[in-house]
Design a protein around this motif. Structure first.
Motif, short mmCIF file in Angstrom:
data_model
loop_
_atom_site.label_atom_id
_atom_site.label_comp_id
_atom_site.label_asym_id
_atom_site.label_seq_id
_atom_site.Cartn_x
_atom_site.Cartn_y
_atom_site.Cartn_z
N TRP A 164 0.93 -1.44 0.10
CA TRP A 164 -0.13 0.06 -0.01
C TRP A 164 0.98 1.42 0.05
O TRP A 164 0.56 2.17 -0.67
CB TRP A 164 -0.96 -0.03 1.06
CG TRP A 164 -2.16 -0.98 1.18
CD1 TRP A 164 -2.41 -1.96 1.46
CD2 TRP A 164 -3.43 -0.65 0.08
NE1 TRP A 164 -3.61 -2.58 1.08
CE2 TRP A 164 -4.18 -1.72 0.12
CE3 TRP A 164 -3.47 0.54 -0.49
CZ2 TRP A 164 -5.18 -1.84 -0.52
CZ3 TRP A 164 -4.65 0.58 -1.24
CH2 TRP A 164 -5.59 -0.74 -1.33
N ARG B 85 1.77 1.81 -3.69
CA ARG B 85 0.81 2.20 -4.46
C ARG B 85 0.42 3.38 -4.17
O ARG B 85 0.33 4.42 -5.12
CB ARG B 85 -0.75 1.45 -4.29
CG ARG B 85 -0.44 -0.17 -4.81
CD ARG B 85 -1.78 -0.88 -4.27
NE ARG B 85 -1.75 -2.34 -4.71
CZ ARG B 85 -2.52 -3.12 -4.71
NH1 ARG B 85 -3.35 -2.83 -3.64
NH2 ARG B 85 -2.55 -4.41 -5.14
N MET B 86 0.34 3.94 -3.18
CA MET B 86 -0.02 5.66 -2.57
C MET B 86 1.05 6.38 -3.27
O MET B 86 0.67 7.41 -3.70
CB MET B 86 -0.08 5.54 -0.95
CG MET B 86 -1.54 4.99 -0.38
SD MET B 86 -2.85 5.82 -1.23
CE MET B 86 -3.37 4.51 -2.23
N LEU C 60 0.58 6.71 -6.92
CA LEU C 60 -0.56 7.42 -7.12
C LEU C 60 -0.34 8.83 -6.91
O LEU C 60 -0.79 9.65 -7.35
CB LEU C 60 -1.70 6.97 -6.29
CG LEU C 60 -3.05 7.71 -6.22
CD1 LEU C 60 -3.71 7.66 -7.84
CD2 LEU C 60 -4.15 7.29 -5.37
N LEU C 61 0.49 9.27 -5.88
CA LEU C 61 0.88 10.50 -5.83
C LEU C 61 1.71 11.18 -6.70
O LEU C 61 1.42 12.51 -7.00
CB LEU C 61 1.70 10.65 -4.29
CG LEU C 61 2.56 12.07 -3.88
CD1 LEU C 61 1.05 12.94 -3.53
CD2 LEU C 61 3.17 11.76 -2.75
N PHE D 293 -7.40 15.00 -3.92
CA PHE D 293 -6.87 13.72 -3.75
C PHE D 293 -5.28 13.51 -3.74
O PHE D 293 -4.78 12.54 -3.18
CB PHE D 293 -7.24 12.97 -4.93
CG PHE D 293 -8.87 12.58 -4.92
CD1 PHE D 293 -9.12 11.45 -4.01
CD2 PHE D 293 -9.77 13.11 -5.72
CE1 PHE D 293 -10.27 11.11 -3.92
CE2 PHE D 293 -11.07 12.83 -5.72
CZ PHE D 293 -11.30 11.67 -4.57
N MET D 294 -4.56 14.58 -4.27
CA MET D 294 -3.03 14.36 -4.06
C MET D 294 -2.91 14.61 -2.61
O MET D 294 -1.73 13.97 -2.10
CB MET D 294 -2.41 15.75 -4.71
CG MET D 294 -1.01 15.73 -4.68
SD MET D 294 -0.27 17.27 -5.55
CE MET D 294 -0.71 18.62 -4.43
N SER E 89 -3.66 11.08 -0.94
CA SER E 89 -2.64 10.10 -1.11
C SER E 89 -1.28 10.43 -0.55
O SER E 89 -0.73 9.56 -0.05
CB SER E 89 -2.34 9.98 -2.79
OG SER E 89 -1.83 11.33 -3.20
N PHE F 83 -1.75 9.24 2.96
CA PHE F 83 -1.80 7.90 3.13
C PHE F 83 -0.26 7.21 2.83
O PHE F 83 -0.03 6.28 3.66
CB PHE F 83 -2.88 7.18 2.27
CG PHE F 83 -4.11 7.32 2.89
CD1 PHE F 83 -4.59 6.14 3.81
CD2 PHE F 83 -5.06 7.98 2.47
CE1 PHE F 83 -5.83 6.36 4.47
CE2 PHE F 83 -6.37 7.89 3.10
CZ PHE F 83 -6.75 7.13 4.00
N THR F 84 0.27 7.95 1.81
CA THR F 84 1.71 7.55 1.54
C THR F 84 2.62 7.62 3.02
O THR F 84 3.29 6.97 3.30
CB THR F 84 2.23 8.03 0.47
OG1 THR F 84 1.33 7.90 -0.63
CG2 THR F 84 3.55 7.61 0.08
#
Length: 503
Positions: free
Chosen positions: A107, A110-111, A114-115, A150-151, A154, A157-158
């Protein structure tokens, strides 16, 4: 096309190539590990830069500040994208060192990716002039705002998953005040690190203590997908099989077990396990592994049966095992009715609680003439059957007629029937007592025929057979069947040899 956009696309392409080319297993090279060490340094750059960019974008929504920070935001996004790509690249190399929880690492990756994508989209919106002139629509500014939002999500969460990988799952919440912890459904601070087991009495030592250590420290490099050294440590059968170098666990001999040897190797050794660049075992975890192997490396032994060493006793006490209720005390039993206790006392028996706030009773026959096994006594015992844990009817007139009632006491752990009138026939009912640990039959007329019923008592640990009709051969057969059972047959004098008399 804007030159910065071209270079950005090149950077994204290189990131994609790295995702494809970086292997998921195998021994990393020193150069790979060297590059990975830059991840903690680089990873903080995009965090601060992208957060400032988002903050300026938020301020730009005010009419008086509209458009004032566009150039600064564009520069910040550009630097943020490149620094996040560098962080992803270094992180991929760092992950090769192993020792990280697989799901959390997945995860985090993935984060992070995505970032990079979301920050790139935000930058393209700001930096590509043609986009403003030809493609931009009124609603697209809203899409840009959502992208920036959303940036930030992410990014959060990252960072969270990265912190969990490095510092543990409770790093962020460890020092929360108890009222907030309770509102969030978290345990109190005093309970951090303490075991939370649904049924400790049926939980194995391996499942409660050993498997979590292997899962957090070793399984990332020794699982179904990755088997460094040909070794898997995620399932008991594979632990027993060992790896390319042979068995890693030698039952009863921790000093000869490769698992323990690798743990205690110097940090600069290539054979150290986990590798020096990965999260290491604590001293307590290493000690528990050593103790478990010395105790036989069993995957089935239950917590209540474990014999702790002095050091492991300290460890498990801190983990809350000393507070864990086992046996009948782990059961949800309603407290006894005071009227039923009064009725039993009126028949000449003493009734006391085993402990404060405990639902279990100790029942002892005080008036020996009153304990005859009549209907009144039988009925009084039946009404308190879930609560009677200790029953002492020794030296009374009780016989086989009461044994069926005694067998219906589901939580009985100690039973005194010494010098009573019970016989082999009464012993046939005992197999129902699953929690019976202590049985005293001293001075009764039972014979070897009753011994088969004692073999059916799973919890029996102490058996007193002094002055009964049980033979030595019968005791030997029972002891062979139940080697852990303590059998007391009274004091026996060894015959004196003739030579010793003469001397």
């Amino acid at each position: 096309m804007n030159q910065s956009v071209v270079w950005l696309c090149v950077g994204l392409g290189l990131t994609v190539i790295m995702l494809v080319m970086v292997p998921g297993s195998g021994r990393p090279t020193d150069f790979t590990l060297f590059l990975g060490r830059f991840h903690p340094l680089v990873v903080h750059l995009p965090i601060g830069i992208l957060m400032v960019a988002a903050l300026l974008e938020l301020l730009s929504r005010l009419p008086s500040l509209r458009g004032r920070y566009d150039s600064a935001i564009q520069v910040l996004l550009y630097v943020g994208v490149w620094s996040s790509m560098m962080a992803v690249a270094a992180g991929l190399y760092l992950a090769q060192s192993g020792g990280y929880a697989a799901e959390q690492l997945m995860w985090h990756k993935r984060m992070g990716i995505l970032l990079v994508l979301l920050a790139s989209l935000a930058y393209l919106y700001k930096a590509w002039p043609a986009l403003s002139e030809r493609w931009r629509k009124p609603w697209e500014s809203g899409v840009y705002g959502v992208t920036v939002g959303f940036m930030l999500v992410s990014l959060t969460f990252t960072g969270h998953f990265g912190g969990v990988l490095t510092h543990g799952s409770d790093y962020l919440t460890r020092y929360l005040p108890d009222p907030i912890r309770l509102a969030a459904g978290l345990p109190k601070k005093a309970d951090i690190g303490r075991l939370q087991l649904e049924d400790p009495s049926s939980t194995s030592v391996y499942a409660a203590l050993i498997s979590p250590i292997l899962e957090s420290r070793c399984v990332a490099c020794h699982n179904s997908a990755v088997q460094r050294g040909g070794l898997r440590l995620d399932e008991p059968e594979f632990i027993n099989e060992g790896g390319d170098s042979g068995p890693v666990v030698v039952s009863g001999l921790s000093d000869e077990s490769e698992l323990i040897k690798r743990i205690w190797l110097p940090a600069n050794s290539n054979d150290r396990m986990p590798p020096a660049e990965s999260p290491q075992l604590t001293i307590a975890e290493a000690e528990l592994l050593r103790w478990w192997i010395d105790a036989g490396a069993s995957f089935e032994d239950l917590l209540p049966d474990a014999e702790w060493s002095l050091s492991t006793q300290t460890i498990v006490d801190y983990m809350g095992l000393g507070d864990i209720r086992t046996g009948i005390f782990a059961l949800d039993t309603a407290p006894p009715d005071s009227m039923d206790i009064t009725a039993l006392v009126s028949l000449g028996l003493s009734v006391t609680l085993l402990g404060e706030n405990e639902p279990y009773l100790q029942v002892r026959c005080v008036n020996l003439e009153a304990c005859t096994g009549g209907n009144e006594l039988s009925e009084a015992l039946r009404r308190l059957s879930p609560n009677i844990a200790w029953l002492d009817l020794g030296r009374s007139q009780v016989g086989d007629e009461l044994m069926e009632v005694i067998a219906a006491l589901p939580h009985l752990t100690r039973l005194h029937l010494q010098q009573t009138m019970v016989t082999d026939a009464g012993m046939t009912h005992l197999s129902e007592l699953n929690y019976l640990e202590y049985l005293n039959l001293y001075g009764t007329s039972i014979t070897d025929s009753a011994l088969v019923h004692f073999e059916e008592l799973p919890a029996l640990r102490s058996l007193y057979l002094w002055q009964t009709l049980i033979t030595d051969d019968g005791v030997a057969r029972l002891q062979a069947t139940a080697p852990e059972l303590y059998i007391n047959t009274g004091l026996s004098l060894m015959p004196v040899e003739a030579d010793s008399l003469e001397s």
